[in-house]
Scaffold this active site. Structure first.
Site, mmCIF file in Angstrom:
data_model
loop_
_atom_site.group_PDB
_atom_site.id
_atom_site.type_symbol
_atom_site.label_atom_id
_atom_site.label_comp_id
_atom_site.label_asym_id
_atom_site.label_seq_id
_atom_site.Cartn_x
_atom_site.Cartn_y
_atom_site.Cartn_z
ATOM 1 N N LYS A 213 -0.773 18.197 2.592
ATOM 2 C CA LYS A 213 -0.127 19.414 2.234
ATOM 3 C C LYS A 213 -0.559 20.179 1.269
ATOM 4 O O LYS A 213 -1.043 21.486 1.309
ATOM 5 C CB LYS A 213 1.341 18.980 1.986
ATOM 6 C CG LYS A 213 2.269 20.420 1.811
ATOM 7 C CD LYS A 213 3.619 20.226 1.641
ATOM 8 C CE LYS A 213 4.422 19.702 2.684
ATOM 9 N NZ LYS A 213 6.070 19.596 2.152
ATOM 10 N N GLU A 219 -5.897 9.985 -2.589
ATOM 11 C CA GLU A 219 -6.234 8.663 -1.642
ATOM 12 C C GLU A 219 -6.745 9.416 -0.459
ATOM 13 O O GLU A 219 -8.020 9.049 0.059
ATOM 14 C CB GLU A 219 -5.103 7.891 -1.060
ATOM 15 C CG GLU A 219 -4.421 7.265 -2.124
ATOM 16 C CD GLU A 219 -3.503 7.917 -2.992
ATOM 17 O OE1 GLU A 219 -2.512 7.124 -3.527
ATOM 18 O OE2 GLU A 219 -3.185 9.041 -2.801
ATOM 19 N N GLY A 273 7.144 14.372 3.923
ATOM 20 C CA GLY A 273 6.299 13.713 4.435
ATOM 21 C C GLY A 273 6.744 12.611 5.688
ATOM 22 O O GLY A 273 6.053 12.560 6.571
ATOM 23 N N ARG A 274 7.797 11.902 5.237
ATOM 24 C CA ARG A 274 8.141 10.982 6.140
ATOM 25 C C ARG A 274 8.800 11.598 7.501
ATOM 26 O O ARG A 274 9.279 10.726 8.267
ATOM 27 C CB ARG A 274 9.059 9.820 5.475
ATOM 28 C CG ARG A 274 10.087 10.397 4.837
ATOM 29 C CD ARG A 274 10.637 9.538 3.726
ATOM 30 N NE ARG A 274 11.927 9.972 2.902
ATOM 31 C CZ ARG A 274 11.655 10.622 1.508
ATOM 32 N NH1 ARG A 274 10.390 10.966 1.337
ATOM 33 N NH2 ARG A 274 12.643 11.125 0.902
ATOM 34 N N GLU A 359 12.230 4.868 1.297
ATOM 35 C CA GLU A 359 11.899 6.049 0.260
ATOM 36 C C GLU A 359 12.880 7.323 0.531
ATOM 37 O O GLU A 359 12.936 7.839 -0.517
ATOM 38 C CB GLU A 359 10.477 6.597 0.969
ATOM 39 C CG GLU A 359 9.784 7.777 0.007
ATOM 40 C CD GLU A 359 8.542 7.988 0.462
ATOM 41 O OE1 GLU A 359 7.555 7.407 -0.084
ATOM 42 O OE2 GLU A 359 8.253 9.065 1.146
ATOM 43 N N HIS A 390 8.647 -16.763 15.937
ATOM 44 C CA HIS A 390 7.915 -18.056 15.476
ATOM 45 C C HIS A 390 7.336 -17.876 14.130
ATOM 46 O O HIS A 390 6.485 -18.579 13.586
ATOM 47 C CB HIS A 390 6.831 -18.104 16.549
ATOM 48 C CG HIS A 390 7.007 -18.733 17.964
ATOM 49 N ND1 HIS A 390 6.954 -19.899 18.273
ATOM 50 C CD2 HIS A 390 7.100 -17.901 18.902
ATOM 51 C CE1 HIS A 390 7.700 -19.942 19.504
ATOM 52 N NE2 HIS A 390 7.605 -18.590 19.948
ATOM 53 N N LYS A 500 1.221 6.914 -9.570
ATOM 54 C CA LYS A 500 0.231 7.789 -9.451
ATOM 55 C C LYS A 500 -0.371 8.262 -10.763
ATOM 56 O O LYS A 500 -1.602 8.395 -11.028
ATOM 57 C CB LYS A 500 0.546 8.823 -8.460
ATOM 58 C CG LYS A 500 0.749 8.775 -6.951
ATOM 59 C CD LYS A 500 1.085 9.775 -6.404
ATOM 60 C CE LYS A 500 1.375 9.562 -4.757
ATOM 61 N NZ LYS A 500 1.582 10.855 -4.021
#
Length: 538
Positions: A213, A219, A273-274, A359, A390, A500
């Site tokens: 954005k 990153e 964002g999510r 979050e 399993h 961050k």
């Protein structure tokens, strides 16, 4: 009607309400074996339909009294008022003073949803139109790279919501992908991630979608610069505009990077964002499945939005599931939830929901800044069946911790191996039965299954773009309902900031050649010193 603190204009703590007192004063229901035995109609009464979804919560540890009390708590907490405020564009994200309007991303053209006095739906559809035009050109080969070759590989560079949503949906909708296009998703700043993605690609046939954005996410920009250097080494600096597009709002930074701002696709501050996979963040997905299927994806979410907005609480699926989650977490004391899709295509869906839920609701203060008075945000995790059976189902069946579980399955696969699918679904159904009812083996304590382990089963005829949209919106609104009960802001994420900030400080300290002392706690200083002394050792 919800009680409001006039001074702060905030809902009062629900735990002080009579409705909460009535809920917590209830006697816990009998074992699920007894509940089913006493009520022959339970399997039919504790099932709801939502668009294409069949939602069966009969194996949750509730009865009619609990369900009625949960609905009363939702009413007392003002869930309806806060829901309506969200759809009206009010600034329910109080710490950032923003509206919360991911529902506008899937609103049909011609409807109206306002934010700050402006109808945002036309802008949403303008961006969707631009996305559709671009996606069509990539899909039909009319958009070519710098050498004139058509694009065959798309690499999405993002992190968090700019990665998890489109990566999850790309895998989930594999049956609908363009046969001559592949996509990869790079998020981790670990260089191994982008090295893996670029290893077998042809630069002349590769398109990068940089999703940030602000276009400052460290990153994402680190990976983007590595990708640009890789491209320029092969095709020259002038190739960048034909091989990079951006999903961002920062035109200046996009242009400085070398991307033509004509190929910048916008989204808005009212999209977290999510919650953004259905915005321009979904460009890579749209390229893969096409604009028509992407429209079906949006329509599925919108159908759930309308159900959530208009359906009375006793038939409202997000309300019911959200409140059952509150019951499990805050009354029964279960602090974790497993999401178990019996569909390999949904392998990343638990990780997607992990971010959405943890979050959003991993908060310890209420909207007014006061401490919460009960547990918030369950620990969400899971793996697709039957692999999980399993791995960790031993704990689900016989462990000391009770883990409520959501099982997700489909009647029809996209592959031709029907016998495999029948076996898969048999396992899904069997696991819900075993968890609920257990098995008594007198004299064999190691083979005793207590049962009474709660689960919800969500089924659909097939995993389609619309059904995926329905699942996403259903869980979004479940998270919303629970945030209302806990009185928290589900739409900020300040908890990701401190790490961050410290990383930005530590990065130059790790690579400093001067040996200047660093000033942290003794453990952190020792970690930095160790790394400095070992970083050039092969």
């Amino acid at each position: 009607m919800v009680e409001v603190n006039a001074k702060e204009n905030m809902p009062t703590d629900i735990t002080s309400s009579p409705a909460w007192g009535r809920l917590t004063g209830l006697q816990q229901p009998a074992h699920l074996r007894e509940l089913f035995s006493a009520d022959p109609d339970r399997a039919g009464r504790f099932v709801l339909e939502l668009a294409d979804l069949r939602v069966d919560f009969a194996k949750q540890r509730i009865d009619d009294g609990v369900l009625a009390a949960l609905i009363a708590v939702a009413e007392a907490a003002g869930v309806a008022q806060r829901r309506d405020a969200m759809f009206a564009g009010e600034h329910i994200n109080v710490t950032e003073d923003r509206p919360v309007l991911h529902v506008a991303l899937r609103a049909p053209a011609g409807t109206s949803i306002e934010a700050n006095g402006t109808d945002v739906v036309p802008g949403v559809h303008e961006v969707l139109g631009r996305m559709g035009d671009f996606a069509t050109r990539v899909r039909d080969g009319s958009w070519t790279g710098a050498t004139g070759k058509r694009i065959r590989s798309v690499v999405n560079l993002g992190i968090g919501g700019s990665d998890l949503g489109p990566a999850m949906a790309y895998q989930a909708l594999a049956a609908h992908r363009h046969p001559e296009l592949t996509a990869q998703f790079v998020s981790n700043v670990d260089g191994a991630d982008i090295a893996r993605a670029l290893e077998d690609l042809d630069p002349a046939e590769t398109l990068f979608v940089v999703s940030s954005k602000t276009f400052t996410t460290i990153e994402t920009l680190t990976n983007a610069r590595t990708a640009r250097a890789w491209l320029e080494d092969a095709l020259g600096e002038g190739a960048v505009p034909k091989h990079f597009v951006a999903v961002s709002t920062n035109a200046e930074q996009v242009a400085d990077f070398g991307i033509d701002t004509e190929n910048m696709f916008e989204f808005w501050e009212w999209v977290g964002g999510r919650y953004s996979v259905e915005s321009a963040i979904g460009l890579t997905l749209m390229i893969s499945i096409g604009p028509e299927r992407f429209a079906e994806f949006l329509a599925g979410s919108h159908a759930v939005d309308e159900h959530f907005r208009t359906t009375p609480f006793p038939e409202n699926v997000p309300i019911i599931l959200g409140m059952i989650g509150v019951w499990n977490a805050n009354v029964l004391g279960f602090d974790t939830k497993a999401v178990l899709p019996y569909a390999q295509e949904l392998a990343r869906f638990p990780a997607y929901l992990q971010q959405l839920d943890m979050e959003s609701n991993g908060k310890s203060v209420r909207l007014d800044g006061s401490p919460v008075t009960m547990a918030t945000g369950p620990i969400v995790w899971g793996e697709p069946g039957t692999n999980g059976q399993h791995a960790f189902y031993q704990l689900l069946h016989q462990g000391t911790r009770v883990v409520p579980a959501d099982f997700i399955g489909f009647a029809n696969p996209h592959h031709e191996h029907r016998d495999h699918h029948d076996l898969l679904v048999a396992n899904l159904i069997a696991q819900t039965e075993a968890l609920a009812f257990g098995k008594d083996r007198p004299g064999e304590p190691h083979r005793f299954f207590a049962g009474n382990r709660p689960s919800t089963t969500i089924l659909a005829a097939q995993l389609t773009p619309s059904v995926l949209g329905q699942l996403i919106a259903l869980y979004e609104h479940v998270v919303f309902v629970q945030g209302c009960i806990w009185g928290i802001d589900s739409f900020d994420q300040w908890g990701v900031e401190l790490g961050k900030e410290l990383a930005n400080r530590i990065t130059p300290e790790l690579t400093s050649e001067s040996g200047d002392p660093v000033q942290h706690d003794s453990s952190t200083e020792a970690l930095i010193a160790w790394y400095r002394s070992h970083r050039n050792i092969q």
